[in-house]
Design an enzyme around this catalytic site. Structure first.
Site, PDB file in Angstrom:
ATOM      1  N   SER A 165       0.859  -1.185   0.000  1.00  0.00           N
ATOM      2  CA  SER A 165       0.000   0.000   0.000  1.00  0.00           C
ATOM      3  C   SER A 165       0.893   1.232   0.000  1.00  0.00           C
ATOM      4  O   SER A 165       1.688   1.419   0.919  1.00  0.00           O
ATOM      5  CB  SER A 165      -0.890  -0.032   1.258  1.00  0.00           C
ATOM      6  OG  SER A 165      -1.599   1.186   1.383  1.00  0.00           O
ATOM      7  N   LYS A 191      -1.256  -0.970  -4.306  1.00  0.00           N
ATOM      8  CA  LYS A 191      -2.437  -0.197  -3.895  1.00  0.00           C
ATOM      9  C   LYS A 191      -1.982   1.242  -3.695  1.00  0.00           C
ATOM     10  O   LYS A 191      -1.048   1.502  -2.933  1.00  0.00           O
ATOM     11  CB  LYS A 191      -3.009  -0.795  -2.612  1.00  0.00           C
ATOM     12  CG  LYS A 191      -3.975   0.104  -1.849  1.00  0.00           C
ATOM     13  CD  LYS A 191      -4.693  -0.678  -0.757  1.00  0.00           C
ATOM     14  CE  LYS A 191      -4.830   0.127   0.519  1.00  0.00           C
ATOM     15  NZ  LYS A 191      -5.491  -0.637   1.604  1.00  0.00           N
ATOM     16  N   LYS A 193      -2.835   5.053  -2.564  1.00  0.00           N
ATOM     17  CA  LYS A 193      -3.749   5.919  -1.818  1.00  0.00           C
ATOM     18  C   LYS A 193      -4.100   7.108  -2.705  1.00  0.00           C
ATOM     19  O   LYS A 193      -3.209   7.702  -3.337  1.00  0.00           O
ATOM     20  CB  LYS A 193      -3.074   6.410  -0.535  1.00  0.00           C
ATOM     21  CG  LYS A 193      -2.843   5.311   0.481  1.00  0.00           C
ATOM     22  CD  LYS A 193      -4.164   4.887   1.116  1.00  0.00           C
ATOM     23  CE  LYS A 193      -3.922   3.973   2.298  1.00  0.00           C
ATOM     24  NZ  LYS A 193      -5.190   3.558   2.928  1.00  0.00           N
ATOM     25  N   ASP A 269     -13.838  -1.058   3.144  1.00  0.00           N
ATOM     26  CA  ASP A 269     -12.908  -1.223   4.265  1.00  0.00           C
ATOM     27  C   ASP A 269     -13.579  -0.659   5.520  1.00  0.00           C
ATOM     28  O   ASP A 269     -14.262  -1.391   6.252  1.00  0.00           O
ATOM     29  CB  ASP A 269     -11.578  -0.509   3.916  1.00  0.00           C
ATOM     30  CG  ASP A 269     -10.583  -0.447   5.057  1.00  0.00           C
ATOM     31  OD1 ASP A 269     -10.879  -0.921   6.167  1.00  0.00           O
ATOM     32  OD2 ASP A 269      -9.464   0.086   4.862  1.00  0.00           O
ATOM     33  N   LYS A 293      -9.974  -6.551   8.256  1.00  0.00           N
ATOM     34  CA  LYS A 293      -8.933  -6.328   9.267  1.00  0.00           C
ATOM     35  C   LYS A 293      -9.523  -6.773  10.597  1.00  0.00           C
ATOM     36  O   LYS A 293     -10.540  -6.222  11.035  1.00  0.00           O
ATOM     37  CB  LYS A 293      -8.573  -4.837   9.369  1.00  0.00           C
ATOM     38  CG  LYS A 293      -8.041  -4.214   8.088  1.00  0.00           C
ATOM     39  CD  LYS A 293      -7.790  -2.714   8.250  1.00  0.00           C
ATOM     40  CE  LYS A 293      -7.370  -2.106   6.918  1.00  0.00           C
ATOM     41  NZ  LYS A 293      -7.299  -0.631   6.950  1.00  0.00           N
ATOM     42  N   GLY A 321      -4.361  -4.020   6.296  1.00  0.00           N
ATOM     43  CA  GLY A 321      -3.315  -3.790   7.298  1.00  0.00           C
ATOM     44  C   GLY A 321      -3.408  -2.385   7.851  1.00  0.00           C
ATOM     45  O   GLY A 321      -4.152  -1.547   7.333  1.00  0.00           O
TER      46      GLY A 321
HETATM   47  O1  OSB Z   1      -7.153   2.210   4.602  1.00  0.00           O
HETATM   48  O2  OSB Z   1      -6.181   0.341   4.410  1.00  0.00           O
HETATM   49  C1  OSB Z   1      -6.214   1.470   4.886  1.00  0.00           C
HETATM   50  C2  OSB Z   1      -2.983   2.150   6.835  1.00  0.00           C
HETATM   51  C3  OSB Z   1      -3.478   2.854   7.919  1.00  0.00           C
HETATM   52  C4  OSB Z   1      -4.827   3.119   7.970  1.00  0.00           C
HETATM   53  C5  OSB Z   1      -5.680   2.692   6.954  1.00  0.00           C
HETATM   54  C6  OSB Z   1      -5.196   1.971   5.890  1.00  0.00           C
HETATM   55  C7  OSB Z   1      -3.809   1.727   5.808  1.00  0.00           C
HETATM   56  C8  OSB Z   1      -3.168   1.058   4.680  1.00  0.00           C
HETATM   57  C9  OSB Z   1      -1.808   0.438   4.931  1.00  0.00           C
HETATM   58  O3  OSB Z   1      -3.596   1.055   3.561  1.00  0.00           O
HETATM   59  C10 OSB Z   1      -1.798  -1.038   4.837  1.00  0.00           C
HETATM   60  C11 OSB Z   1      -0.502  -1.604   5.365  1.00  0.00           C
HETATM   61  O4  OSB Z   1       0.502  -1.556   4.657  1.00  0.00           O
HETATM   62  O5  OSB Z   1      -0.475  -2.082   6.516  1.00  0.00           O
HETATM   63 MG    MG Z   2      -8.361   1.093   3.263  1.00  0.00          MG
END
Ligand code: OSB
Ligand code: MG
Length: 417
Positions: A165, A191, A193, A269, A293, A321
């Site tokens: 991510s 992924k 952001k 999510d 999660k 994660g």
């Molecule tokens: O939205 O999935 C999410 C990290 C912190 C809060 C929200 C998210 C995330 C990630 C990171 O996308 C995922 C990872 O590498 O652990």
């Molecule tokens: Mg997310």
């Protein structure tokens, strides 16, 4: 269409064996002590999402003690209530005032009993999960089993395909450089952001740079509204694997509307915190995928229910994660052995986040873009004592005789984390 990246488990969609975990074995768990270690670990690069950024990982490492065995977990709340409504502070006080007294009332007869004990407490799912997951680890250690076995996961799926991510970066050049580097390491999926102003351009440049065969998806963390549908339609030609949580948490109806207007499949999510949410989302056609999660949904009992209800309804899931240390990362890998985890998740190797993880050795990416689930017992890893000391900025130990009566701030506790 891309080849299915996940080896088939061959398991039919029946109720997870994990939902009966520990029930018939006659073990009792009498919790003797809990340690809370609040750790602050620098991230190699700051992680920026649509709602904010962080330069360090902050989390409670939870250790439960009983019969000379230790179980570990970590919390997934953040400093501010921006991803969900929970924070380190809310999690700490809920644990102390409301969950701890319910846990020590009497011995536990199965890890699922934690779910029952916590049921009267509304919400606070990250707080519930933080301690529930440590109890599952302890339970698996007590049975001399790897956690995935207790959860009903598939032994044959011990190599978990993973992606990475990538946070919002200063320039498109930075994004292309980071992506190339992760792909060369072997990660199976990118992924990205996104937020208004960082979406179409960087994703178009990335698709052009890496070609059609790389799995790319986007995560908006609720940065858009249904009004943005015409803009999000512009992503259609990029053939993204999915777009994660484009709209507000809870907004199943608008996600269903958006799904009719864009060809990129929708993944939820933040919106999904319970089995009921997953059922609603599936029934309504609000999403094609769910990012699961354990920390977000209140622990393994709820996560297993979500796993089963999505499997039954043909909604594939993958493991999300929260930039976890090796402790949370190990938990995520064990969960990912269940059969409805059908796409690479966000559980990247330790060196994607930290110069030095809390565990030693760290998680390393296999050449084929997988992480290996530790063999156990339990989650199969524990914090390195010296590193835990080094990273801990606040510590408490609770014992059976410690009952913190609510009705105000518990005496002598910090008021911020
Ligand atoms: O939205 O999935 C999410 C990290 C912190 C809060 C929200 C998210 C995330 C990630 C990171 O996308 C995922 C990872 O590498 O652990
Ligand atoms: Mg997310």
């Amino acid at each position: 269409m891309n080849a299915h990246p996940y080896p088939s488990s061959g398991i039919s969609p029946l109720s997870s064996p994990g939902l009966n975990a520990g029930a018939s074995r006659g073990h009792l768990m009498k919790i003797e002590r809990v340690d809370l270690d609040f750790v602050e670990i620098p991230l190699k690069t700051p992680f920026q999402t649509s709602y904010g950024g962080q330069a360090k990982k902050t989390t409670f490492i939870i250790t439960v003690y009983s019969e000379g065995l230790l179980g570990y977990s970590e919390s997934v709340a953040e400093v501010h209530p921006l991803y969900t409504e929970e924070t380190h502070a809310s999690l700490y006080f809920c644990l102390k005032n409301d969950l701890w007294p319910r846990l020590i009332e009497k011995p536990l007869s199965s890890p699922h009993e934690v779910y029952e004990r916590f049921k009267p407490v509304r919400g606070n799912r990250m707080a519930k999960a933080a301690i529930e997951m440590a109890i599952w680890d302890w339970w698996a250690r007590r049975l001399h089993q790897p956690l995935y076995q207790l959860l009903g996961g598939d032994v044959a799926r011990r190599k978990i395909p993973v992606g990475v991510s990538i946070g919002i970066l200063p320039t498109i050049q930075d994004l292309l450089r980071a992506s190339e580097s992760y792909l060369s390491e072997g990660y199976r999926r990118l992924k990205i952001k996104i937020k208004p102003g960082w979406d179409l351009e960087p994703l178009t440049a990335l698709r052009k740079a890496v070609g059609e065969n790389v799995l790319i998806m986007a995560d908006a963390n609720s940065a858009y509204g249904l009004d943005d549908a015409p803009h999000l339609q512009l992503l259609d030609p990029l053939h993204l694997l999915m777009i994660e949580q484009p709209l507000a948490p809870n907004d199943f109806l608008d996600h269903r509307e958006l799904a009719k207007k864009i060809s990129t499949p929708i993944c939820l999510d933040e919106a999904i915190v319970s089995e009921n949410d997953a059922r609603w989302a599936a029934e309504l056609g609000a999403c094609s995928f769910i990012n699961l999660k354990t920390g977000r949904v209140g622990g393994y009992t709820e996560a297993l229910k979500i796993h089963d209800v999505t499997f039954e309804r043909g909604v594939p899931i993958w493991c999300g994660g929260m930039l976890e240390t090796g402790i949370g990362r190990a938990h995520n890998l064990h969960l990912s052995t269940l059969p409805n985890f059908q796409w690479p998740g966000d559980t990247s190797a330790s060196d994607r986040y930290f110069a030095k993880d809390l565990i030693d050795p760290p998680f390393r990416l296999n050449g084929d873009g997988t992480l290996t689930v530790p063999e156990g017992p339990g989650i199969g890893v524990q914090p390195d004592a010296a590193r835990l000391r080094q990273y801990t900025t606040y510590h408490e130990t609770w014992r059976l005789q410690d009952v913190f009566v609510g009705g105000g701030l518990p005496h002598g506790t910090p008021t911020s984390f």
